[in-house]
Design an enzyme around this catalytic site. Structure first.
Site, PDB file in Angstrom:
ATOM      1  CB  SER A 100     -20.831   4.988   1.470  1.00  0.00           C
ATOM      2  OG  SER A 100     -20.812   6.044   0.512  1.00  0.00           O
ATOM      3  CE1 TYR A 114      -3.274  -2.779   0.216  1.00  0.00           C
ATOM      4  CE2 TYR A 114      -3.733  -2.185   2.486  1.00  0.00           C
ATOM      5  CZ  TYR A 114      -3.995  -2.955   1.377  1.00  0.00           C
ATOM      6  OH  TYR A 114      -4.983  -3.918   1.431  1.00  0.00           O
ATOM      7  NE  ARG A 143     -12.549  -1.842  -4.529  1.00  0.00           N
ATOM      8  CZ  ARG A 143     -13.100  -3.053  -4.399  1.00  0.00           C
ATOM      9  NH1 ARG A 143     -14.425  -3.177  -4.434  1.00  0.00           N
ATOM     10  NH2 ARG A 143     -12.361  -4.125  -4.219  1.00  0.00           N
TER      11      ARG A 143
END
Length: 336
Positions: A217, A58, A213
């Site tokens: 939401s 990452y 992702r």
């Protein structure tokens, strides 16, 4: 708010009912605020979250160093409760391009040595290869992690995005704490073979992408412009007609959430929590505001009527578009 705890399978650690996925604090979702990221980790620990998830690739180690910094600055009691899960094996070049996976035993131990240094810890709680290396039997990769456990550098073996057959082979080699894999209302592929296999073998599930992702939401808009360094700009589910279709699903889910008196994100996370006591959702919050919203999901109880309403709003296989671009889908053993 009380963060309940769960056990990752029969051999895994006792962890918080929600974990914090830290990838977005360093890479793939546009620019992030370092100070806010560290404050979010601290807020999660203070709320009782124990599981922190990262990967050595990452932002090429940046995320591990960020977590290490956050842990060093946390109160001792909170630092000691933290359990760090690390993915390894993804290969990248200086331009950030992906160039395969390396699961050779020597590479496993090399990756671990660097992760321990970047994190500033004396052991990694759960260690897993990010994707199956097609050139190295999973038995060899898992065997190398088992050797690291014997030497005290790692506590538990984990898996990531592998299919049911690979899970069985890995479990025959060493005790497996959990399988980290995408699982959400619009990513339910594991329900056919993978989820029953992990239940049979007593292996936990760490579910990432529980809000797909940010797509489900409740905060993603049709006209949102994504930055060039945002992974979602090339993700099939965020493109054209796919995006419009998927956001229609979100609006249907919003009606159910409003009837329940919760947010869209909370009902989506609560749905994952309802799928089994051995499933721990990872929330990818990058700010304290989003973290607090996600934490509210642990207090949401879904009855049969709620679950039926959610299924009507977002039926299985209703999403449009694959969860990754085709080049990345080809590396997923879980999709074979």
């Amino acid at each position: 708010m009380t963060i309940r705890t769960r056990t990752l399978g029969t051999t895994g650690p006792h962890v918080s009912a929600l974990g914090l996925g830290c990838m977005g604090m360093s890479a793939l979702y546009g620019d992030a605020d370092r100070a806010e990221s560290i404050a979010t980790v601290h807020a999660a620990l203070e709320a009782g979250v124990t599981l922190l998830d990262t990967g050595d690739f990452y932002a090429m180690g940046h995320n591990e160093m960020l977590i290490g910094e956050a842990l060093r600055a946390a109160p001792a009691a909170r630092r000691e409760q933290a359990l760090v899960s690390v993915k390894f094996g993804a290969l990248r070049d200086p331009d950030g391009n992906w160039s395969g996976y390396d699961g050779r035993p020597a590479a496993v131990k090399n990756f671990a040595a660097y992760s321990l240094q970047r994190l500033g810890v004396d052991h990694i709680d759960i260690y897993r290869i990010a994707r199956l290396d097609p050139d190295v039997p999973i038995e060899e990769t898992v065997g190398a992690i088992a050797e690291l456990i014997e030497k005290g550098h790692v506590r538990h073996v984990g898996l990531s995005e592998v299919g049911a057959e690979t899970v069985r082979r890995a479990a025959a080699t060493a005790p497996i704490a959990d399988l980290q894999i995408e699982y959400s209302l619009i990513s339910r592929g594991i329900e056919q073979e993978i989820l029953p296999t992990t239940r049979e073998l007593g292996i936990g599930i760490t579910a990432y992408g529980v809000l797909s992702r940010g797509l489900i939401s409740g905060h993603f808009s049709r006209d949102r412009q994504l930055a060039a360094n945002d992974f979602r700009a090339s993700s099939p589910r965020f493109q054209g007609e796919n995006l419009r279709h998927n956001l229609d699903l979100v609006e249907a889910l919003r009606k159910t959430a409003e009837h329940k008196g919760v947010s869209v994100a909370q009902i989506a996370i609560a749905w994952v929590l309802s799928r089994g006591e051995h499933i721990v959702p990872l929330v990818g919050a990058r700010t304290r505001e989003r973290l607090n919203e996600s934490l509210g999901a642990v207090d949401v109880t879904l009855d049969d009527a709620d679950l039926a309403a959610i299924e009507r709003a977002v039926p299985a296989d209703a999403a449009a578009g694959d969860r990754y671009p085709s080049a990345l889908m080809a590396h997923l053993d879980s999709e074979r």
